[in-house]
Design a protein around this motif. Structure first.
Motif, mmCIF file in Angstrom:
data_model
loop_
_atom_site.group_PDB
_atom_site.id
_atom_site.type_symbol
_atom_site.label_atom_id
_atom_site.label_comp_id
_atom_site.label_asym_id
_atom_site.label_seq_id
_atom_site.Cartn_x
_atom_site.Cartn_y
_atom_site.Cartn_z
ATOM 1 N N PHE A 198 22.925 -10.745 6.853
ATOM 2 C CA PHE A 198 22.519 -10.269 5.528
ATOM 3 C C PHE A 198 23.425 -10.932 4.492
ATOM 4 N N GLU A 199 22.883 -11.933 3.751
ATOM 5 C CA GLU A 199 23.702 -12.741 2.850
ATOM 6 C C GLU A 199 23.769 -12.096 1.455
ATOM 7 N N TRP A 200 24.278 -10.887 1.412
ATOM 8 C CA TRP A 200 24.265 -10.142 0.134
ATOM 9 C C TRP A 200 25.202 -10.765 -0.897
ATOM 10 N N THR A 201 26.249 -11.450 -0.422
ATOM 11 C CA THR A 201 27.208 -12.020 -1.378
ATOM 12 C C THR A 201 26.615 -13.177 -2.175
ATOM 13 N N LYS A 202 25.520 -13.768 -1.686
ATOM 14 C CA LYS A 202 24.927 -14.911 -2.376
ATOM 15 C C LYS A 202 23.692 -14.523 -3.178
ATOM 16 N N TRP A 203 22.864 -13.639 -2.604
ATOM 17 C CA TRP A 203 21.553 -13.400 -3.195
ATOM 18 C C TRP A 203 21.483 -12.120 -4.017
ATOM 19 N N GLU A 204 22.352 -11.166 -3.780
ATOM 20 C CA GLU A 204 22.245 -9.882 -4.452
ATOM 21 C C GLU A 204 23.205 -9.800 -5.632
ATOM 22 N N ALA A 205 22.706 -9.277 -6.749
ATOM 23 C CA ALA A 205 23.574 -9.036 -7.904
ATOM 24 C C ALA A 205 24.355 -7.747 -7.689
ATOM 25 N N GLY A 206 25.508 -7.633 -8.300
ATOM 26 C CA GLY A 206 26.309 -6.421 -8.146
ATOM 27 C C GLY A 206 27.474 -6.642 -7.217
ATOM 28 N N LYS A 207 28.389 -5.686 -7.259
ATOM 29 C CA LYS A 207 29.628 -5.832 -6.502
ATOM 30 C C LYS A 207 29.698 -4.912 -5.292
ATOM 31 N N THR A 208 28.652 -4.143 -5.064
ATOM 32 C CA THR A 208 28.648 -3.233 -3.919
ATOM 33 C C THR A 208 27.488 -3.586 -2.991
ATOM 34 N N THR A 209 27.658 -3.212 -1.753
ATOM 35 C CA THR A 209 26.611 -3.474 -0.768
ATOM 36 C C THR A 209 25.408 -2.563 -1.027
ATOM 37 N N PRO A 210 24.182 -3.102 -1.054
ATOM 38 C CA PRO A 210 23.000 -2.253 -1.248
ATOM 39 C C PRO A 210 22.875 -1.223 -0.134
ATOM 40 N N THR A 211 22.296 -0.075 -0.477
ATOM 41 C CA THR A 211 22.032 0.952 0.530
ATOM 42 C C THR A 211 20.818 0.524 1.347
ATOM 43 N N LEU A 212 21.016 0.336 2.633
ATOM 44 C CA LEU A 212 19.961 -0.142 3.515
ATOM 45 C C LEU A 212 19.444 0.988 4.385
ATOM 46 N N MET A 213 18.248 0.830 4.910
ATOM 47 C CA MET A 213 17.666 1.849 5.774
ATOM 48 C C MET A 213 18.427 1.905 7.098
ATOM 49 N N CYS A 224 0.826 -1.215 0.000
ATOM 50 C CA CYS A 224 0.000 0.000 0.000
ATOM 51 C C CYS A 224 0.855 1.257 0.000
ATOM 52 N N SER A 225 1.990 1.215 0.676
ATOM 53 C CA SER A 225 2.866 2.386 0.768
ATOM 54 C C SER A 225 4.286 1.917 1.042
ATOM 55 N N LEU A 226 5.229 2.841 0.919
ATOM 56 C CA LEU A 226 6.628 2.575 1.224
ATOM 57 C C LEU A 226 7.089 3.529 2.310
ATOM 58 N N PRO A 227 7.983 3.090 3.199
ATOM 59 C CA PRO A 227 8.499 4.001 4.226
ATOM 60 C C PRO A 227 9.391 5.080 3.601
ATOM 61 N N ARG A 228 9.550 6.164 4.334
ATOM 62 C CA ARG A 228 10.364 7.273 3.824
ATOM 63 C C ARG A 228 11.847 6.958 3.976
ATOM 64 N N ARG A 229 12.622 7.300 2.932
ATOM 65 C CA ARG A 229 14.071 7.117 2.973
ATOM 66 C C ARG A 229 14.721 8.455 2.651
ATOM 67 N N SER A 230 15.841 8.686 3.287
ATOM 68 C CA SER A 230 16.486 10.000 3.166
ATOM 69 C C SER A 230 16.924 10.293 1.732
ATOM 70 N N ARG A 231 17.305 9.258 0.987
ATOM 71 C CA ARG A 231 17.790 9.464 -0.379
ATOM 72 C C ARG A 231 16.704 9.233 -1.425
ATOM 73 N N GLY A 232 15.468 9.090 -0.969
ATOM 74 C CA GLY A 232 14.367 8.961 -1.901
ATOM 75 C C GLY A 232 14.069 7.524 -2.271
ATOM 76 N N ILE A 233 13.154 7.378 -3.222
ATOM 77 C CA ILE A 233 12.607 6.082 -3.576
ATOM 78 C C ILE A 233 13.605 5.179 -4.297
ATOM 79 N N LYS A 234 14.645 5.742 -4.876
ATOM 80 C CA LYS A 234 15.570 4.944 -5.696
ATOM 81 C C LYS A 234 16.302 3.881 -4.897
ATOM 82 N N ASP A 235 16.483 4.098 -3.575
ATOM 83 C CA ASP A 235 17.202 3.113 -2.763
ATOM 84 C C ASP A 235 16.405 1.831 -2.549
#
Length: 535
Positions: free
Chosen positions: A474-489, A397-408
């Protein structure tokens, strides 16, 4: 009115005359209450005090069945007390925790002496006299120790009582039945078959071995004082489900029930056609009124929670006969003493169990939106100026607010609507299982924190237990594509979004190198029943 009920009314409605006025009845009659409703109130409250009966009458002032002369049903049980009772109650808790609820959990530990029978309200005191006479007659021959032999089958587990002690106990039951028939004009069927104390009944076959192991751990060498207890129940609701109100509810419509925490509600599963989803039709034990109520305001209660204890007879050769039975004040004092002792021992055993056993439940997060709508999900639900909208019902229904906007959110997606539902269902299942949770750890991924929050809400623990955000799971090395850590809340952003996160948790702000699963040493240090929500 059913034909059976009509016959029952006809049988008992004209039998309220010709008896002396009991002491407890006089105050109720002096206040203007009719004889038949006053007797009904006394029977429904165990004939303890006139004050309790008066409170029952006030609560049932709008009860449509108040004037119906429907008697209570009574049963006689032989109940253990002291250390043996504590061990049996410990088995009850542990068997439910490890093997889920079975039929034995519906009733307290007991040996059935006389199954349920009816007794007219004005003759209940005669049952008390029958209990005293039977107890006094068998007191000298009652066994000092009741031997218990474990018996197990594919759907039953319990202790059998054999030999001469069983013969004496059966004789006591038959004596009570005879006395009750003479004094109270009741038809009582004493137990003449195998005497047994049920530990588990109608359980899953694959749980048999675990239940047997728990049963063999019950030490039977403890001395035990056995008590014959007379209980009653409302015969109209024998085959109903019993719910316990958890929260206050004020009716919004005339056909709804008022709920107070602790109220018991009788619900007939076969009569729910009129109820809409999330609602049930029930009858309040406190008021006798029928109406709709929100089901999520209640929890399942045990069958015996609504039974009323009337009188007890304790078999003890060292006890004074006058203090054993038939004194309301003395029986209440004895009951309070045993209850306080039981609570004290229970607290010690619970603490010992907590220290001795630690475990971790690992739960995956619910369905995430990018799994359903693909990696371009964010483009499907955002406007050119960077605002969120809901293009499909499976989007949140909605997304929480993030300081850097919706792109994160692109690399830290939320749960879908189905994922939210899955998380609540998981929490509801854990609530039904009776598992107790002390700590919750979650990956910093939004979907994991959401899952933890929703499960805690279903467990009614969202305000009591804070979520410990642990980057190490947070198993980012296995499940997430890309070489950098995702920006988390951040923790501050999570708190602003009404997530009850623990800002004092010491494992915060880990580096990229530390974003690995927990080590065995760390896992063992976590408190009992900790949750872990890996990404």
């Amino acid at each position: 009115m059913a034909a059976g009920e009509t016959q029952l009314y006809a049988k008992v409605s004209n039998k309220l005359k010709g008896r002396s006025t009991p002491l407890l009845l006089e105050p109720l009659l002096a206040m203007g209450f009719p004889v038949h409703t006053s007797l009904k109130a006394l029977a429904a409250t165990g004939r303890k005090t006139a004050e309790e009966a008066l409170a029952w009458l006030h609560g049932h002032c709008n009860d449509p069945s108040l004037d119906d002369p429907i008697p209570q049903e009574y049963a006689l049980f032989l109940c253990p007390t002291g250390p043996l009772l504590e061990k049996l109650q410990e088995f009850w808790r542990e068997s439910r925790r490890q093997c889920a609820k079975n039929r034995a959990h519906e009733v307290f530990p007991h040996v059935t002496l006389c199954d349920f029978f009816t007794c007219e309200d004005q003759k209940v005191e005669c049952l008390y006299e029958a209990l005293k006479r039977a107890g006094d007659r068998l007191l000298g021959s009652f066994p000092t120790a009741v031997p218990l032999a474990l018996h197990s089958s594919i759907s039953y587990l319990g202790f059998f009582v054999n030999g001469s002690p069983a013969d004496v106990i059966r004789e006591f039951a038959m004596t009570f039945a005879t006395e009750a028939s003479l004094l109270a004009d009741c038809t009582v069927k004493p137990c003449t078959k195998q005497l047994h104390l049920t530990l588990a009944h109608k359980f899953y076959p694959h749980h048999q071995r675990t239940l047997e192991q728990l049963a063999r751990a019950i030490p039977l060498g403890h001395s035990c004082q056995w008590t014959a207890a007379l209980y009653s129940r409302d015969m109209r609701f024998v085959h109903y489900q019993t719910l316990r109100a958890l929260f206050q509810y004020q009716p919004q419509n005339a056909d709804e029930l008022t709920l107070s925490p602790g109220d018991y509600i009788f619900v007939d599963p076969t009569q729910q056609d009129e109820a809409s989803e999330g609602w049930v039709i029930g009858i309040s034990q406190r008021t006798g009124c029928r109406g709709f109520l929100p089901e999520n305001y209640t929890d399942r209660a045990s069958e015996s929670d609504t039974w009323v204890k009337h009188r007890t007879y304790t078999f003890s050769l060292a006890a004074d006969l006058n203090s054993r039975k038939d004194g309301e004040a003395s029986s209440r004092c004895s009951g309070e003493f045993l209850s306080q002792t039981a609570r004290s021992l229970s607290s010690i055993q619970a603490l010992q169990a907590t220290v001795a056993r630690k475990s971790v439940l690992v739960v995956r997060h619910g369905e995430r939106v990018d799994q359903i709508f693909g990696k371009s999900w964010l483009q499907q639900c955002s406007t050119p100026d960077g605002k969120y909208y809901r293009p499909d019902l499976n989007f949140p229904c909605s997304l929480p607010r993030r300081s850097r906007g919706i792109k994160d959110f692109e690399n830290d997606p939320p749960l879908s609507s189905c994922g939210i539902f899955q998380s609540r269902i998981a929490g509801d299942a854990l609530l039904d299982s009776g598992i107790r949770i002390s700590s919750v750890f979650a990956s910093p991924a939004l979907r994991c924190v959401q899952t933890a929050k929703l499960i805690l809400e279903e467990l009614k623990l969202e305000k009591k237990i804070k979520i410990r955000v642990e980057p190490g799971i947070f198993e980012w090395t296995k499940w997430e594509a890309g070489k950098t850590t995702p920006t988390l809340m951040s923790l501050e952003e999570l708190r602003e979004a009404n997530f009850n996160v623990d800002t004092d948790y010491s494992f915060q702000h880990k580096t990229r190198a530390s974003l690995l699963p927990m080590s065995p040493a760390l896992r063992q240090s976590h408190p009992r029943r900790a949750f872990s929500f890996p990404s």
